[in-house]
Design a protein around this motif. Structure first.
Motif, PDB file in Angstrom:
ATOM      1  N   PHE A 189       9.576 -23.264 -30.796  1.00  0.00           N
ATOM      2  CA  PHE A 189       8.252 -22.687 -31.027  1.00  0.00           C
ATOM      3  C   PHE A 189       8.243 -21.210 -30.681  1.00  0.00           C
ATOM      4  O   PHE A 189       9.105 -20.719 -29.944  1.00  0.00           O
ATOM      5  CB  PHE A 189       7.163 -23.430 -30.240  1.00  0.00           C
ATOM      6  CG  PHE A 189       7.257 -23.357 -28.739  1.00  0.00           C
ATOM      7  CD1 PHE A 189       6.735 -22.287 -28.034  1.00  0.00           C
ATOM      8  CD2 PHE A 189       7.856 -24.391 -28.026  1.00  0.00           C
ATOM      9  CE1 PHE A 189       6.807 -22.228 -26.645  1.00  0.00           C
ATOM     10  CE2 PHE A 189       7.931 -24.344 -26.642  1.00  0.00           C
ATOM     11  CZ  PHE A 189       7.400 -23.264 -25.948  1.00  0.00           C
ATOM     12  N   VAL A 190       7.270 -20.507 -31.247  1.00  0.00           N
ATOM     13  CA  VAL A 190       6.971 -19.144 -30.831  1.00  0.00           C
ATOM     14  C   VAL A 190       5.568 -19.159 -30.239  1.00  0.00           C
ATOM     15  O   VAL A 190       4.725 -19.975 -30.625  1.00  0.00           O
ATOM     16  CB  VAL A 190       7.097 -18.138 -31.981  1.00  0.00           C
ATOM     17  CG1 VAL A 190       8.518 -18.126 -32.522  1.00  0.00           C
ATOM     18  CG2 VAL A 190       6.105 -18.433 -33.106  1.00  0.00           C
ATOM     19  N   ALA A 191       5.305 -18.254 -29.304  1.00  0.00           N
ATOM     20  CA  ALA A 191       4.014 -18.253 -28.613  1.00  0.00           C
ATOM     21  C   ALA A 191       3.592 -16.835 -28.287  1.00  0.00           C
ATOM     22  O   ALA A 191       4.427 -15.960 -28.047  1.00  0.00           O
ATOM     23  CB  ALA A 191       4.099 -19.079 -27.327  1.00  0.00           C
ATOM     24  N   LEU A 192       2.273 -16.641 -28.266  1.00  0.00           N
ATOM     25  CA  LEU A 192       1.670 -15.392 -27.792  1.00  0.00           C
ATOM     26  C   LEU A 192       0.810 -15.720 -26.578  1.00  0.00           C
ATOM     27  O   LEU A 192      -0.139 -16.499 -26.676  1.00  0.00           O
ATOM     28  CB  LEU A 192       0.810 -14.752 -28.885  1.00  0.00           C
ATOM     29  CG  LEU A 192      -0.015 -13.529 -28.460  1.00  0.00           C
ATOM     30  CD1 LEU A 192       0.885 -12.390 -28.001  1.00  0.00           C
ATOM     31  CD2 LEU A 192      -0.918 -13.072 -29.600  1.00  0.00           C
ATOM     32  N   HIS A 193       1.144 -15.139 -25.432  1.00  0.00           N
ATOM     33  CA  HIS A 193       0.398 -15.354 -24.199  1.00  0.00           C
ATOM     34  C   HIS A 193      -0.820 -14.440 -24.144  1.00  0.00           C
ATOM     35  O   HIS A 193      -0.855 -13.370 -24.750  1.00  0.00           O
ATOM     36  CB  HIS A 193       1.288 -15.048 -22.987  1.00  0.00           C
ATOM     37  CG  HIS A 193       2.411 -16.013 -22.803  1.00  0.00           C
ATOM     38  ND1 HIS A 193       2.629 -16.687 -21.625  1.00  0.00           N
ATOM     39  CD2 HIS A 193       3.396 -16.419 -23.635  1.00  0.00           C
ATOM     40  CE1 HIS A 193       3.687 -17.456 -21.740  1.00  0.00           C
ATOM     41  NE2 HIS A 193       4.178 -17.310 -22.955  1.00  0.00           N
ATOM     42  N   GLY A 194      -1.798 -14.852 -23.346  1.00  0.00           N
ATOM     43  CA  GLY A 194      -2.977 -14.022 -23.153  1.00  0.00           C
ATOM     44  C   GLY A 194      -2.661 -12.666 -22.563  1.00  0.00           C
ATOM     45  O   GLY A 194      -3.366 -11.685 -22.822  1.00  0.00           O
ATOM     46  N   ASP A 195      -1.595 -12.572 -21.768  1.00  0.00           N
ATOM     47  CA  ASP A 195      -1.195 -11.311 -21.169  1.00  0.00           C
ATOM     48  C   ASP A 195      -0.350 -10.452 -22.100  1.00  0.00           C
ATOM     49  O   ASP A 195       0.067  -9.361 -21.721  1.00  0.00           O
ATOM     50  CB  ASP A 195      -0.401 -11.567 -19.879  1.00  0.00           C
ATOM     51  CG  ASP A 195      -1.305 -11.701 -18.674  1.00  0.00           C
ATOM     52  OD1 ASP A 195      -2.446 -11.223 -18.729  1.00  0.00           O
ATOM     53  OD2 ASP A 195      -0.873 -12.278 -17.656  1.00  0.00           O
ATOM     54  N   GLY A 196      -0.052 -10.955 -23.303  1.00  0.00           N
ATOM     55  CA  GLY A 196       0.671 -10.143 -24.272  1.00  0.00           C
ATOM     56  C   GLY A 196       2.110 -10.529 -24.495  1.00  0.00           C
ATOM     57  O   GLY A 196       2.718 -10.055 -25.457  1.00  0.00           O
TER      58      GLY A 196
ATOM     59  N   SER B 295     -12.772 -15.729 -26.094  1.00  0.00           N
ATOM     60  CA  SER B 295     -13.488 -15.871 -24.825  1.00  0.00           C
ATOM     61  C   SER B 295     -12.661 -15.423 -23.632  1.00  0.00           C
ATOM     62  O   SER B 295     -13.015 -15.717 -22.493  1.00  0.00           O
ATOM     63  CB  SER B 295     -13.913 -17.341 -24.639  1.00  0.00           C
ATOM     64  OG  SER B 295     -14.708 -17.777 -25.711  1.00  0.00           O
ATOM     65  N   GLY B 296     -11.576 -14.714 -23.888  1.00  0.00           N
ATOM     66  CA  GLY B 296     -10.707 -14.336 -22.774  1.00  0.00           C
ATOM     67  C   GLY B 296     -10.053 -15.562 -22.188  1.00  0.00           C
ATOM     68  O   GLY B 296      -9.548 -16.411 -22.906  1.00  0.00           O
ATOM     69  N   GLY B 297     -10.062 -15.666 -20.859  1.00  0.00           N
ATOM     70  CA  GLY B 297      -9.500 -16.836 -20.208  1.00  0.00           C
ATOM     71  C   GLY B 297      -8.300 -16.505 -19.371  1.00  0.00           C
ATOM     72  O   GLY B 297      -7.984 -15.337 -19.100  1.00  0.00           O
ATOM     73  N   PHE B 298      -7.601 -17.526 -18.944  1.00  0.00           N
ATOM     74  CA  PHE B 298      -6.457 -17.391 -18.052  1.00  0.00           C
ATOM     75  C   PHE B 298      -5.352 -16.595 -18.744  1.00  0.00           C
ATOM     76  O   PHE B 298      -4.991 -16.871 -19.892  1.00  0.00           O
ATOM     77  CB  PHE B 298      -5.955 -18.775 -17.656  1.00  0.00           C
ATOM     78  CG  PHE B 298      -4.888 -18.767 -16.594  1.00  0.00           C
ATOM     79  CD1 PHE B 298      -5.087 -18.126 -15.393  1.00  0.00           C
ATOM     80  CD2 PHE B 298      -3.692 -19.425 -16.806  1.00  0.00           C
ATOM     81  CE1 PHE B 298      -4.116 -18.125 -14.409  1.00  0.00           C
ATOM     82  CE2 PHE B 298      -2.705 -19.442 -15.825  1.00  0.00           C
ATOM     83  CZ  PHE B 298      -2.917 -18.781 -14.620  1.00  0.00           C
ATOM     84  N   GLY B 299      -4.805 -15.599 -18.059  1.00  0.00           N
ATOM     85  CA  GLY B 299      -3.878 -14.663 -18.690  1.00  0.00           C
ATOM     86  C   GLY B 299      -2.609 -15.277 -19.234  1.00  0.00           C
ATOM     87  O   GLY B 299      -1.988 -14.719 -20.134  1.00  0.00           O
ATOM     88  N   ASP B 300      -2.192 -16.423 -18.714  1.00  0.00           N
ATOM     89  CA  ASP B 300      -0.934 -17.013 -19.161  1.00  0.00           C
ATOM     90  C   ASP B 300      -1.143 -18.132 -20.173  1.00  0.00           C
ATOM     91  O   ASP B 300      -0.204 -18.858 -20.489  1.00  0.00           O
ATOM     92  CB  ASP B 300      -0.130 -17.541 -17.964  1.00  0.00           C
ATOM     93  CG  ASP B 300       1.365 -17.608 -18.262  1.00  0.00           C
ATOM     94  OD1 ASP B 300       1.825 -16.850 -19.136  1.00  0.00           O
ATOM     95  OD2 ASP B 300       2.073 -18.413 -17.630  1.00  0.00           O
ATOM     96  N   HIS B 301      -2.387 -18.301 -20.687  1.00  0.00           N
ATOM     97  CA  HIS B 301      -2.541 -19.310 -21.741  1.00  0.00           C
ATOM     98  C   HIS B 301      -1.776 -18.858 -22.977  1.00  0.00           C
ATOM     99  O   HIS B 301      -1.435 -17.691 -23.133  1.00  0.00           O
ATOM    100  CB  HIS B 301      -4.009 -19.609 -22.041  1.00  0.00           C
ATOM    101  CG  HIS B 301      -4.832 -18.431 -22.484  1.00  0.00           C
ATOM    102  ND1 HIS B 301      -6.197 -18.387 -22.345  1.00  0.00           N
ATOM    103  CD2 HIS B 301      -4.495 -17.256 -23.068  1.00  0.00           C
ATOM    104  CE1 HIS B 301      -6.666 -17.262 -22.833  1.00  0.00           C
ATOM    105  NE2 HIS B 301      -5.652 -16.560 -23.273  1.00  0.00           N
ATOM    106  N   LYS B 302      -1.482 -19.813 -23.881  1.00  0.00           N
ATOM    107  CA  LYS B 302      -0.608 -19.455 -24.985  1.00  0.00           C
ATOM    108  C   LYS B 302      -0.952 -20.236 -26.249  1.00  0.00           C
ATOM    109  O   LYS B 302      -1.159 -21.444 -26.221  1.00  0.00           O
ATOM    110  CB  LYS B 302       0.856 -19.686 -24.602  1.00  0.00           C
ATOM    111  CG  LYS B 302       1.203 -21.101 -24.224  1.00  0.00           C
ATOM    112  CD  LYS B 302       2.575 -21.208 -23.527  1.00  0.00           C
ATOM    113  CE  LYS B 302       2.545 -20.711 -22.110  1.00  0.00           C
ATOM    114  NZ  LYS B 302       3.748 -21.058 -21.345  1.00  0.00           N
ATOM    115  N   ALA B 303      -1.049 -19.506 -27.360  1.00  0.00           N
ATOM    116  CA  ALA B 303      -1.144 -20.111 -28.682  1.00  0.00           C
ATOM    117  C   ALA B 303       0.256 -20.206 -29.261  1.00  0.00           C
ATOM    118  O   ALA B 303       1.107 -19.339 -29.017  1.00  0.00           O
ATOM    119  CB  ALA B 303      -2.050 -19.278 -29.578  1.00  0.00           C
TER     120      ALA B 303
END
Length: 277
Positions: free
Chosen positions: A159-166, A135-143
Motif C-alpha cells: 500500500f501507499v499512504a499519506l499521513h496527516g503530518d505529511g 476535519s484535521g485530526g490526529f497527525g499520524d492518521h493515514k489514508a
C-alpha cells in the motif's frame, strides 16, 4: 470462602470492570489523552505513542475478524472494517468524492485496523487519488491506496499512504502475520514522526495526490507534490499476490476507539499499468 479470597476477588473485579474513556483518561499516566469522553476502550497496547505510553505491536496471535458490508459504493464492490476496530467505520460517495470515517489503531505491525472500500481484481493495476483531511485530526492518521491478498487483518499486502503530518510511504507485509516494512518520505512533515521535524520551508510541499502501480510483482509509489504530473517516488518493492486480490482505498485514524475523517477524490482505478495520473 476466606476473607483473603473475597478481598482478592473484589480487587480483580475492580480491575476488570468496564470503564469509560474519560475515567481511564483521568488515571495518571494514561495513554488516552486523545480519546473524548465515551470513546470505546481498546487494549492498552493499541494506543499511540505519547509521553506517557510506548506503543507496541499486538500480542502474538491477536486477531479480530473483519466486518464486511456487501454494499457497493462508487466503483467499489463492498467495504469492510478490516481488523474490526472497537469503533465501527462508515463511508459515503457523492460528487466524485469518497468520504471515509474510521477508527483503527494502525495499519502496521503484524495486523491492521482500517476502513477499506474494495473490489476484486487480477493482473496489473493503476490507482491514484487526491487526499484531504477536512476535519484535521490526529497527525499520524493515514489514508491508503491498498492492494492486499485477503480481508484478514494480517493479510499480505502492498500500500501507499499519506499521513496527516505529511509523510508518504510505500509499504508491504511480505507474508500473513509478518510486520510491515516500508520506505518513508517526509515531504512537508510538521514533526512528531521518527527522523525529526522538517524545516518550515518544506511545509508547502505537503503532497495531496498519491498513487500506486502494480506491474507484475513490482509495486511503485507515485506522487504529485504541488499539482504537477505524477511521477514515481523511490524504488519499487517486489511482492507476489495471487489473483484475485483486493484493491481499494482506506483510512485509519491511528486512534483505536476514535473515528476521524478522510476524503479521497478524483480517483483513477484501471486494470492495467502505466495509467497513474
Amino acid at each position: 470462602m476466606s476473607i483473603a479470597t473475597r478481598v482478592g476477588l473484589i480487587a480483580l473485579a475492580a480491575l476488570t470492570a468496564p470503564v469509560s474513556a474519560q475515567e481511564h483518561a483521568d488515571v495518571p499516566g494514561s495513554s488516552l489523552q486523545n480519546s473524548p469522553p465515551g470513546a470505546p476502550i481498546a487494549p492498552e497496547w493499541a494506543y499511540p505513542q505519547s509521553t506517557t505510553h510506548t506503543q507496541v505491536g499486538p500480542p502474538p496471535g491477536f486477531h479480530r475478524e473483519s466486518r464486511v458490508e456487501t454494499i457497493p459504493i462508487g466503483v467499489f464492490e463492498a467495504q469492510a472494517d478490516v481488523g474490526a476496530a472497537v469503533a465501527p467505520g462508515a463511508a459515503s460517495f457523492a460528487n466524485g468524492t469518497y468520504t471515509i470515517r474510521s477508527a483503527g489503531y494502525n495499519v502496521w505491525y503484524t495486523r491492521d485496523e482500517f476502513r477499506f472500500l474494495f473490489r476484486k481484481m487480477s493482473g496489473d493495476v493503476s490507482m491514484a487519488a487526491d487526499i484531504a483531511y477536512p476535519s484535521g485530526g490526529f497527525g499520524d492518521h493515514k489514508a491508503l491506496l491498498v492492494i492486499r491478498q485477503s480481508l484478514a487483518d494480517d493479510a499480505k499486502e502492498a500500500f501507499v499512504a499519506l499521513h496527516g503530518d505529511g509523510m508518504i510511504h510505500l509499504a508491504q507485509r511480505p507474508e500473513p502475520g509478518k510486520r510491515i516494512s516500508d520506505m518513508e518520505y517526509r515531504i512537508g512533515s510538521r514533526g512528531g514522526l521518527p527522523g525529526g521535524k522538517s524545516p518550515d520551508s518544506l511545509v508547502t510541499l505537503h503532497a495531496k495526490r498519491i498513487g500506486i502501480e502494480k506491474k507484475g510483482d513490482q509495486f511503485t509509489l507515485w506522487v504529485s507534490e504541488q499539482g504537477e504530473p505524477m511521477h514515481q517516488y523511490g524504488a519499487p518493492i517486489t511482492l507476489h499476490v495471487t489473483a484475485p486480490f483486493y484493491v481499494g482505498i482506506g483510512f485509519a485514524s491511528h486512534l483505536p476507539g476514535v473515528a476521524e475523517t478522510a476524503t479521497l477524490s478524483n480517483l483513477v482505478l484501471e486494470n492495467r499499468a502505466g495509467r497513474v495520473r
